[in-house]
Design an enzyme around this catalytic site. Structure first.
Site, PDB file in Angstrom:
ATOM      1  N   LYS A 255     119.278  52.792  70.067  1.00 39.85           N
ATOM      2  CA  LYS A 255     118.070  52.830  69.525  1.00 39.85           C
ATOM      3  C   LYS A 255     118.252  53.653  68.381  1.00 39.85           C
ATOM      4  O   LYS A 255     119.073  54.417  68.081  1.00 39.85           O
ATOM      5  CB  LYS A 255     116.942  53.417  70.360  1.00 39.85           C
ATOM      6  CG  LYS A 255     116.949  54.945  70.321  1.00 39.85           C
ATOM      7  CD  LYS A 255     115.763  55.508  71.001  1.00 39.85           C
ATOM      8  CE  LYS A 255     115.839  57.044  71.268  1.00 39.85           C
ATOM      9  NZ  LYS A 255     114.791  57.567  71.921  1.00 39.85           N
TER      10      LYS A 255
ATOM     11  N   LYS B 188     118.773  65.032  76.279  1.00 39.29           N
ATOM     12  CA  LYS B 188     118.720  66.182  75.113  1.00 39.29           C
ATOM     13  C   LYS B 188     119.263  67.433  75.602  1.00 39.29           C
ATOM     14  O   LYS B 188     120.296  67.994  74.829  1.00 39.29           O
ATOM     15  CB  LYS B 188     117.286  66.287  74.798  1.00 39.29           C
ATOM     16  CG  LYS B 188     116.581  65.349  73.904  1.00 39.29           C
ATOM     17  CD  LYS B 188     115.363  65.978  73.060  1.00 39.29           C
ATOM     18  CE  LYS B 188     114.527  64.933  72.568  1.00 39.29           C
ATOM     19  NZ  LYS B 188     113.135  65.247  72.336  1.00 39.29           N
TER      20      LYS B 188
ATOM     21  N   LYS C  85     116.933  59.452  64.782  1.00 39.67           N
ATOM     22  CA  LYS C  85     117.285  60.820  63.815  1.00 39.67           C
ATOM     23  C   LYS C  85     118.787  61.430  64.459  1.00 39.67           C
ATOM     24  O   LYS C  85     119.600  61.820  63.766  1.00 39.67           O
ATOM     25  CB  LYS C  85     116.449  61.766  63.564  1.00 39.67           C
ATOM     26  CG  LYS C  85     115.333  61.342  62.688  1.00 39.67           C
ATOM     27  CD  LYS C  85     115.484  61.401  61.323  1.00 39.67           C
ATOM     28  CE  LYS C  85     114.346  60.859  60.503  1.00 39.67           C
ATOM     29  NZ  LYS C  85     114.424  60.928  59.234  1.00 39.67           N
TER      30      LYS C  85
HETATM   31  P1  TYM Z   1     108.660  60.792  68.491  1.00 37.50           P
HETATM   32  O1  TYM Z   1     108.069  61.430  67.517  1.00 37.50           O
HETATM   33  O2  TYM Z   1     110.065  60.840  69.029  1.00 37.50           O
HETATM   34  O3  TYM Z   1     108.360  59.053  68.085  1.00 37.50           O
HETATM   35  C1  TYM Z   1     107.089  58.710  67.409  1.00 37.50           C
HETATM   36  C2  TYM Z   1     107.094  57.186  68.069  1.00 37.50           C
HETATM   37  O4  TYM Z   1     108.102  56.285  67.509  1.00 37.50           O
HETATM   38  C3  TYM Z   1     108.731  55.623  68.614  1.00 37.50           C
HETATM   39  N1  TYM Z   1     109.832  55.186  68.396  1.00 37.50           N
HETATM   40  C4  TYM Z   1     110.644  54.086  68.452  1.00 37.50           C
HETATM   41  N2  TYM Z   1     110.026  52.793  68.606  1.00 37.50           N
HETATM   42  C5  TYM Z   1     110.936  51.859  68.616  1.00 37.50           C
HETATM   43  N3  TYM Z   1     112.187  51.863  68.340  1.00 37.50           N
HETATM   44  C6  TYM Z   1     112.760  52.950  68.035  1.00 37.50           C
HETATM   45  N4  TYM Z   1     113.983  53.177  67.779  1.00 37.50           N
HETATM   46  C7  TYM Z   1     111.916  54.226  68.184  1.00 37.50           C
HETATM   47  N5  TYM Z   1     112.195  55.525  67.923  1.00 37.50           N
HETATM   48  C8  TYM Z   1     110.992  56.302  68.168  1.00 37.50           C
HETATM   49  C9  TYM Z   1     108.427  56.484  69.818  1.00 37.50           C
HETATM   50  O5  TYM Z   1     108.416  55.854  71.279  1.00 37.50           O
HETATM   51  C10 TYM Z   1     107.129  56.934  69.707  1.00 37.50           C
HETATM   52  O6  TYM Z   1     106.105  56.254  70.110  1.00 37.50           O
HETATM   53  N6  TYM Z   1     106.977  62.465  72.680  1.00 37.50           N
HETATM   54  C11 TYM Z   1     106.672  61.719  71.493  1.00 37.50           C
HETATM   55  C12 TYM Z   1     105.374  62.369  70.865  1.00 37.50           C
HETATM   56  C13 TYM Z   1     104.054  62.501  71.734  1.00 37.50           C
HETATM   57  C14 TYM Z   1     103.120  61.620  72.153  1.00 37.50           C
HETATM   58  C15 TYM Z   1     102.096  62.521  72.864  1.00 37.50           C
HETATM   59  C16 TYM Z   1     103.286  60.274  72.085  1.00 37.50           C
HETATM   60  C17 TYM Z   1     103.667  63.866  72.090  1.00 37.50           C
HETATM   61  N7  TYM Z   1     102.356  63.717  72.653  1.00 37.50           N
HETATM   62  C18 TYM Z   1     101.283  61.634  73.394  1.00 37.50           C
HETATM   63  C19 TYM Z   1     102.210  59.780  72.844  1.00 37.50           C
HETATM   64  C20 TYM Z   1     101.229  60.602  73.386  1.00 37.50           C
HETATM   65  C21 TYM Z   1     107.605  61.819  70.470  1.00 37.50           C
HETATM   66  O7  TYM Z   1     108.458  62.586  70.723  1.00 37.50           O
HETATM   67  O8  TYM Z   1     107.851  60.639  69.932  1.00 37.50           O
END
Ligand code: TYM
Length: 337
Positions: free
Chosen positions: A200, A112, A203
């Site tokens: 993957k 990023k 967005k």
């Molecule tokens: P975020 O908001 O980017 O994504 C939410 C969840 O979606 C999953 N994900 C995917 N899984 C499969 N294929 C894909 N193409 C794909 N794109 C996204 C992500 O792996 C995620 O599980 N850092 C985290 C948010 C967070 C969090 C936490 C998660 C903050 N604190 C504590 C677990 C525990 C995030 O940005 O997810």
């Protein structure tokens, strides 16, 4: 009951299909068997610039989508991260336990920040994974249901939990933190871009045609499925290496319908890619239409939505405050009497 915790960013507005299949779907299932805590991570969202009005709307929109996807406030704790101040508080403590080099090795940060350039990258983005560590450890979570892209952050969580437990061990007392396991469902851990199945779905990286937004017009998404990139071969067979496009579609199809991939291969034997894509487009539309309606239903009643989130925050705070109190004590902070 073992405990799970997970979070999702509100930034994007509509969730995409990767979010749903990789994470949210598991959250819904786990509320039956686990003491489940799920949150919308607005503190994480502001690591990149946010318009205040949009952030507020998107946070409620995220909560509405989670409820529409099947989270039940009677069976899980759903809340907004900023409603529980302990996240920022434990985040600071964890910052002070993390090596600068260790944080510099986080691949999501490297990707990023490389895209943004150093002048536009915030220190918040750098410490983002450490706030995530605090999110998880506050709740003593045994498992963290996420997609593959979060694995490294869960590993950091384990390292920091063990580091704290060792450094601040109290003889005869329980370790401060539960060391959590990632809960990553292999089949759906990584859903790919429909136009470029080597990356993957996301967005930021996906082309508009490769990204399925759950709240888009279903017709628009159906079209994207029908024009998904496959290979020049014609055989419908799961082979992630040689046939990533069709394999991704098979994964999505199998998961949305609860069918085994092997059964789909049989069902489509001798049929072309077109038939599978058309059917998948229809299956998706049938699934997403009621999802969109339910989301709208929650948005139309913001008072109910906000009160669900308020109750969730209250429950979350009880747990989080207890952990933070132990942490402050073990570190050697003087209690505020
Ligand atoms: P975020 O908001 O980017 O994504 C939410 C969840 O979606 C999953 N994900 C995917 N899984 C499969 N294929 C894909 N193409 C794909 N794109 C996204 C992500 O792996 C995620 O599980 N850092 C985290 C948010 C967070 C969090 C936490 C998660 C903050 N604190 C504590 C677990 C525990 C995030 O940005 O997810």
């Amino acid at each position: 009951r073992p405990r799970v915790l997970s979070g999702i960013q509100p930034t994007a507005g509509s969730f995409h299909l990767g979010n749903y299949l990789g994470a949210v779907r598991q959250w819904v299932a786990l509320q039956e068997s686990h003491d489940a805590f799920y949150m919308v991570v607005d503190l994480h969202a502001i690591t990149v610039p946010q318009d205040p009005k949009e952030l507020r709307a998107n946070t409620r929109l995220a909560a509405a989508q989670l409820l529409a996807a099947g989270l039940d406030p009677d069976r899980c704790t759903l809340f907004v991260q900023s409603h529980v101040p302990e996240h920022a508080q434990l985040g600071w403590v964890m910052n002070c336990l993390t090596g600068f080099g260790e944080a510099s090795r986080m691949t999501q940060f490297k990707d990023k920040s490389a895209k943004q350039g150093t002048d536009r990258t915030t220190v918040g983005l750098f410490t983002y994974p450490i706030l995530q560590v605090a999110d998880i450890l506050l709740y003593q979570a045994n498992a963290v249901p996420v997609g593959e892209d979060q694995r490294q952050h869960i590993e950091l969580t384990r390292d920091l939990a063990e580091r704290f437990n060792t450094r601040f061990a109290v003889k005869g007392a329980r370790p401060t933190f539960t060391v959590p396991e990632p809960y990553i469902v292999k089949e759906t851990a990584k859903i790919y871009d429909l136009q470029d199945p080597s990356v993957k779905m996301s967005k930021s990286a996906s082309s508009p045609k490769g990204l399925i937004n759950l709240l888009d017009e279903p017709k628009t998404s159906a079209k994207k499925f029908r024009s998904a990139v496959t290979d020049t071969d014609t055989v419908i067979r799961f082979d992630a290496e040689a046939k990533p496009g069709i394999s991704n579609l098979l994964t999505i199809y199998a998961t949305l319908t609860g069918t085994a991939v092997a059964d789909l291969e049989q069902q489509y034997e001798g049929k072309g890619y077109g038939a599978l894509k058309t059917d998948l487009a229809e299956i998706f539309v049938e699934w997403v239409t009621p999802f969109r309606e339910r989301t709208q239903g929650y948005l139309d009643d913001p008072e109910t939505l906000d009160s669900i989130l308020a109750k969730g925050a209250e429950k979350a705070r009880t747990v989080a405050a207890e952990t933070l109190a132990t942490v402050y004590d073990r570190i050697g902070f003087v209690p505020a009497k």
